[in-house]
Design a protein around this motif. Structure first.
Motif, PDB file in Angstrom:
ATOM      1  N   ARG A 110      93.413 -56.201  12.716  1.00 39.19           N
ATOM      2  CA  ARG A 110      92.787 -55.651  11.285  1.00 39.19           C
ATOM      3  C   ARG A 110      91.653 -56.573  10.891  1.00 39.19           C
ATOM      4  O   ARG A 110      90.515 -55.921  10.417  1.00 39.19           O
ATOM      5  CB  ARG A 110      93.814 -55.781  10.386  1.00 39.19           C
ATOM      6  CG  ARG A 110      93.649 -55.524   8.785  1.00 39.19           C
ATOM      7  CD  ARG A 110      94.740 -55.477   8.032  1.00 39.19           C
ATOM      8  NE  ARG A 110      95.365 -56.764   8.021  1.00 39.19           N
ATOM      9  CZ  ARG A 110      95.216 -58.005   7.534  1.00 39.19           C
ATOM     10  NH1 ARG A 110      93.856 -57.922   6.876  1.00 39.19           N
ATOM     11  NH2 ARG A 110      95.793 -58.851   7.731  1.00 39.19           N
ATOM     12  N   MET A 111      91.660 -58.062  11.096  1.00 40.87           N
ATOM     13  CA  MET A 111      90.446 -58.692  10.646  1.00 40.87           C
ATOM     14  C   MET A 111      89.305 -58.440  11.386  1.00 40.87           C
ATOM     15  O   MET A 111      88.169 -58.490  10.939  1.00 40.87           O
ATOM     16  CB  MET A 111      90.966 -60.148  10.607  1.00 40.87           C
ATOM     17  CG  MET A 111      92.145 -60.522   9.750  1.00 40.87           C
ATOM     18  SD  MET A 111      92.448 -62.259   9.891  1.00 40.87           S
ATOM     19  CE  MET A 111      93.864 -62.403   8.510  1.00 40.87           C
ATOM     20  N   CYS A 112      89.484 -58.118  12.813  1.00 40.28           N
ATOM     21  CA  CYS A 112      88.288 -57.939  13.545  1.00 40.28           C
ATOM     22  C   CYS A 112      87.569 -56.516  13.337  1.00 40.28           C
ATOM     23  O   CYS A 112      86.492 -56.465  13.183  1.00 40.28           O
ATOM     24  CB  CYS A 112      88.582 -57.663  15.298  1.00 40.28           C
ATOM     25  SG  CYS A 112      88.958 -59.448  16.000  1.00 40.28           S
ATOM     26  N   SER A 113      88.355 -55.524  12.732  1.00 40.25           N
ATOM     27  CA  SER A 113      87.860 -54.380  12.418  1.00 40.25           C
ATOM     28  C   SER A 113      87.105 -54.489  10.914  1.00 40.25           C
ATOM     29  O   SER A 113      86.066 -53.884  10.725  1.00 40.25           O
ATOM     30  CB  SER A 113      89.162 -53.371  12.116  1.00 40.25           C
ATOM     31  OG  SER A 113      88.569 -52.200  11.635  1.00 40.25           O
ATOM     32  N   GLN A 114      87.581 -55.323  10.181  1.00 35.70           N
ATOM     33  CA  GLN A 114      86.941 -55.618   9.058  1.00 35.70           C
ATOM     34  C   GLN A 114      85.492 -56.299   9.192  1.00 35.70           C
ATOM     35  O   GLN A 114      84.511 -56.308   8.706  1.00 35.70           O
ATOM     36  CB  GLN A 114      87.670 -56.472   8.004  1.00 35.70           C
ATOM     37  CG  GLN A 114      88.994 -55.976   7.338  1.00 35.70           C
ATOM     38  CD  GLN A 114      89.795 -56.810   6.461  1.00 35.70           C
ATOM     39  OE1 GLN A 114      90.581 -57.522   7.098  1.00 35.70           O
ATOM     40  NE2 GLN A 114      89.556 -56.829   5.152  1.00 35.70           N
ATOM     41  N   ILE A 115      85.659 -57.490  10.226  1.00 33.61           N
ATOM     42  CA  ILE A 115      84.380 -58.102  10.352  1.00 33.61           C
ATOM     43  C   ILE A 115      83.237 -57.129  11.149  1.00 33.61           C
ATOM     44  O   ILE A 115      82.115 -57.182  10.765  1.00 33.61           O
ATOM     45  CB  ILE A 115      84.663 -59.181  11.524  1.00 33.61           C
ATOM     46  CG1 ILE A 115      85.637 -60.296  10.645  1.00 33.61           C
ATOM     47  CG2 ILE A 115      83.338 -59.911  11.989  1.00 33.61           C
ATOM     48  CD1 ILE A 115      85.992 -61.573  11.646  1.00 33.61           C
ATOM     49  N   SER A 116      83.912 -56.419  12.184  1.00 30.15           N
ATOM     50  CA  SER A 116      82.913 -55.514  12.632  1.00 30.15           C
ATOM     51  C   SER A 116      82.445 -54.125  11.887  1.00 30.15           C
ATOM     52  O   SER A 116      81.705 -53.386  12.075  1.00 30.15           O
ATOM     53  CB  SER A 116      83.413 -55.035  13.919  1.00 30.15           C
ATOM     54  OG  SER A 116      84.623 -54.337  13.768  1.00 30.15           O
ATOM     55  N   GLN A 117      83.300 -53.963  10.715  1.00 33.43           N
ATOM     56  CA  GLN A 117      83.173 -52.969   9.794  1.00 33.43           C
ATOM     57  C   GLN A 117      83.158 -51.460  10.597  1.00 33.43           C
ATOM     58  O   GLN A 117      82.416 -50.660  10.110  1.00 33.43           O
ATOM     59  CB  GLN A 117      81.772 -52.961   9.175  1.00 33.43           C
ATOM     60  CG  GLN A 117      81.708 -54.516   8.153  1.00 33.43           C
ATOM     61  CD  GLN A 117      80.467 -54.383   7.572  1.00 33.43           C
ATOM     62  OE1 GLN A 117      79.499 -54.076   7.959  1.00 33.43           O
ATOM     63  NE2 GLN A 117      80.492 -55.198   6.196  1.00 33.43           N
ATOM     64  N   GLY A 118      84.011 -51.369  11.498  1.00 35.71           N
ATOM     65  CA  GLY A 118      84.491 -50.235  12.077  1.00 35.71           C
ATOM     66  C   GLY A 118      83.388 -49.691  13.141  1.00 35.71           C
ATOM     67  O   GLY A 118      83.392 -48.778  13.798  1.00 35.71           O
ATOM     68  N   LYS A 119      82.440 -50.605  13.441  1.00 35.37           N
ATOM     69  CA  LYS A 119      81.127 -50.327  14.357  1.00 35.37           C
ATOM     70  C   LYS A 119      81.565 -50.585  15.725  1.00 35.37           C
ATOM     71  O   LYS A 119      80.653 -50.343  16.542  1.00 35.37           O
ATOM     72  CB  LYS A 119      79.938 -51.085  13.792  1.00 35.37           C
ATOM     73  CG  LYS A 119      79.598 -50.660  12.380  1.00 35.37           C
ATOM     74  CD  LYS A 119      78.068 -51.305  12.007  1.00 35.37           C
ATOM     75  CE  LYS A 119      77.726 -51.064  10.520  1.00 35.37           C
ATOM     76  NZ  LYS A 119      76.568 -51.651  10.159  1.00 35.37           N
ATOM     77  N   SER A 120      82.587 -51.656  16.086  1.00 32.26           N
ATOM     78  CA  SER A 120      82.930 -52.057  17.596  1.00 32.26           C
ATOM     79  C   SER A 120      83.945 -51.223  17.809  1.00 32.26           C
ATOM     80  O   SER A 120      84.872 -50.802  17.193  1.00 32.26           O
ATOM     81  CB  SER A 120      83.119 -53.544  17.418  1.00 32.26           C
ATOM     82  OG  SER A 120      82.169 -54.152  16.933  1.00 32.26           O
ATOM     83  N   PRO A 121      84.253 -50.989  19.262  1.00 33.30           N
ATOM     84  CA  PRO A 121      85.252 -50.123  19.776  1.00 33.30           C
ATOM     85  C   PRO A 121      86.566 -51.049  19.688  1.00 33.30           C
ATOM     86  O   PRO A 121      86.490 -52.234  19.385  1.00 33.30           O
ATOM     87  CB  PRO A 121      84.985 -49.926  21.247  1.00 33.30           C
ATOM     88  CG  PRO A 121      83.371 -50.169  21.443  1.00 33.30           C
ATOM     89  CD  PRO A 121      83.022 -51.344  20.214  1.00 33.30           C
ATOM     90  N   ILE A 122      87.519 -50.182  19.810  1.00 31.14           N
ATOM     91  CA  ILE A 122      89.012 -50.775  19.494  1.00 31.14           C
ATOM     92  C   ILE A 122      89.146 -51.831  20.747  1.00 31.14           C
ATOM     93  O   ILE A 122      88.787 -51.821  21.775  1.00 31.14           O
ATOM     94  CB  ILE A 122      90.084 -49.916  19.678  1.00 31.14           C
ATOM     95  CG1 ILE A 122      89.824 -48.817  18.535  1.00 31.14           C
ATOM     96  CG2 ILE A 122      91.551 -50.508  19.555  1.00 31.14           C
ATOM     97  CD1 ILE A 122      90.871 -47.604  18.332  1.00 31.14           C
ATOM     98  N   ASN A 123      89.802 -53.107  20.656  1.00 29.73           N
ATOM     99  CA  ASN A 123      89.999 -54.183  21.370  1.00 29.73           C
ATOM    100  C   ASN A 123      88.829 -54.718  21.740  1.00 29.73           C
ATOM    101  O   ASN A 123      88.758 -55.461  22.810  1.00 29.73           O
ATOM    102  CB  ASN A 123      91.022 -53.674  22.665  1.00 29.73           C
ATOM    103  CG  ASN A 123      92.156 -53.037  22.210  1.00 29.73           C
ATOM    104  OD1 ASN A 123      92.988 -53.666  21.212  1.00 29.73           O
ATOM    105  ND2 ASN A 123      92.877 -52.071  23.021  1.00 29.73           N
ATOM    106  N   SER A 124      87.697 -54.792  21.081  1.00 28.81           N
ATOM    107  CA  SER A 124      86.298 -55.567  21.614  1.00 28.81           C
ATOM    108  C   SER A 124      86.065 -56.749  20.462  1.00 28.81           C
ATOM    109  O   SER A 124      86.932 -56.670  19.310  1.00 28.81           O
ATOM    110  CB  SER A 124      85.215 -54.564  21.165  1.00 28.81           C
ATOM    111  OG  SER A 124      85.153 -54.218  20.004  1.00 28.81           O
ATOM    112  N   ILE A 125      85.846 -57.744  20.884  1.00 34.14           N
ATOM    113  CA  ILE A 125      85.393 -58.817  20.063  1.00 34.14           C
ATOM    114  C   ILE A 125      84.116 -58.604  19.397  1.00 34.14           C
ATOM    115  O   ILE A 125      82.863 -58.494  20.046  1.00 34.14           O
ATOM    116  CB  ILE A 125      85.234 -59.955  21.164  1.00 34.14           C
ATOM    117  CG1 ILE A 125      86.488 -60.152  22.033  1.00 34.14           C
ATOM    118  CG2 ILE A 125      85.084 -61.271  20.367  1.00 34.14           C
ATOM    119  CD1 ILE A 125      87.657 -60.293  21.509  1.00 34.14           C
ATOM    120  N   PRO A 126      84.301 -58.723  18.096  1.00 36.26           N
ATOM    121  CA  PRO A 126      83.018 -58.751  17.323  1.00 36.26           C
ATOM    122  C   PRO A 126      82.081 -59.884  17.635  1.00 36.26           C
ATOM    123  O   PRO A 126      82.409 -61.013  18.109  1.00 36.26           O
ATOM    124  CB  PRO A 126      83.668 -58.832  15.873  1.00 36.26           C
ATOM    125  CG  PRO A 126      85.058 -58.415  15.942  1.00 36.26           C
ATOM    126  CD  PRO A 126      85.402 -58.874  17.292  1.00 36.26           C
TER     127      PRO A 126
END
Length: 240
Positions: free
Chosen positions: A99-115
């Motif tokens: 969830r935090m990775c999704s917040q950091i990438s703001q939904g721009k990165s693919p799932i399971n990827s590292i921001p």
């Protein structure tokens, strides 16, 4: 009577040892028959114990290679937890971490990827090996998404017995949530009123007097009065 006393004692039969017995004796018809008769004469509880599979090794998740108990513990953390290798491949992440990775990438990165912001901190630890070798280092940084979303992050080396390759253990702490939890704990500890709790939460989040007054629609003098009362309660508890 003698047989009954013997059967009350726990008996364990290793099926593997039975199967590995010398075939030079079991190939004889009378030996085989005696073995079958002996097994059939055993109580049902002993038969069940004899057929129970061995479980000396912990159950492993074949997909990710982590013991299920360790995964359950990591999932229970409020902080985000990421385990990744030096090739930027995600090995495991708990729900908070995703969830935090999704917040950091703001939904721009693919799932399971590292921001990229997270990977930059990891690269700093990887590059530090040239200077510090195998010394156990912990790098700490802050990642700011916006004024209301800030993360305190830490990365360190992690050695897993399941692999010879080194891994990176990355933890993410939601500063806003941590501050809120701390303020709630203080409110209970010091017996703060509802308004004092609101003022204290904003104060711990580093808001100025003016910003607190604007947020709560009160005057600056009222903010100062509430903080004075909070400090007095805090001092009273500490003295007690």
């Amino acid at each position: 009577m003698t047989n009954q006393k013997l059967l009350t004692k726990p008996i364990c039969i290793d099926v593997n040892q039975v199967a590995a017995s010398s075939t030079s004796e079991l190939h004889k018809p009378d030996k085989k028959l005696d073995s079958v008769k002996h097994y059939l004469s055993l109580p049902q509880s002993i038969k069940a114990e004899a057929t129970k599979p061995e479980s000396s090794k912990p159950e492993l998740d074949s997909e990710e290679g982590l013991p299920l108990l360790l995964k359950a513990i990591i999932e229970g953390f409020v902080d985000g937890v990421l385990i990744l290798n030096t090739n930027k491949k995600l090995f495991h992440a708990n729900e908070s971490g995703r969830r935090m990775c999704s917040q950091i990438s703001q939904g721009k990165s693919p799932i399971n990827s590292i921001p990229q912001a997270i990977w930059r901190v990891c690269e700093s630890l990887i590059d530090s090996r040239e200077l510090f070798g195998d010394r156990k280092l912990i790098l700490e940084a802050e990642i700011n998404v916006d004024k209301s979303v800030k993360f305190r992050v830490r990365v360190r080396w992690l050695t897993l017995e399941l692999s010879r390759d080194p891994y990176l253990l990355f933890t993410l702490e939601d500063k806003h949530q941590s501050t809120k939890n701390s303020a709630i704990t203080d409110a209970i500890k010091y017996g703060l009123s509802h308004r004092e709790k609101e003022v204290w939460l904003l104060k711990k989040a580093n808001f100025t007097y003016e910003e607190i007054a604007q947020q709560l629609c009160i005057s600056i003098n009222t903010v100062k009065k509430h903080l004075k009362n909070i400090y007095a309660k805090q001092k009273e508890v500490m003295q007690y």
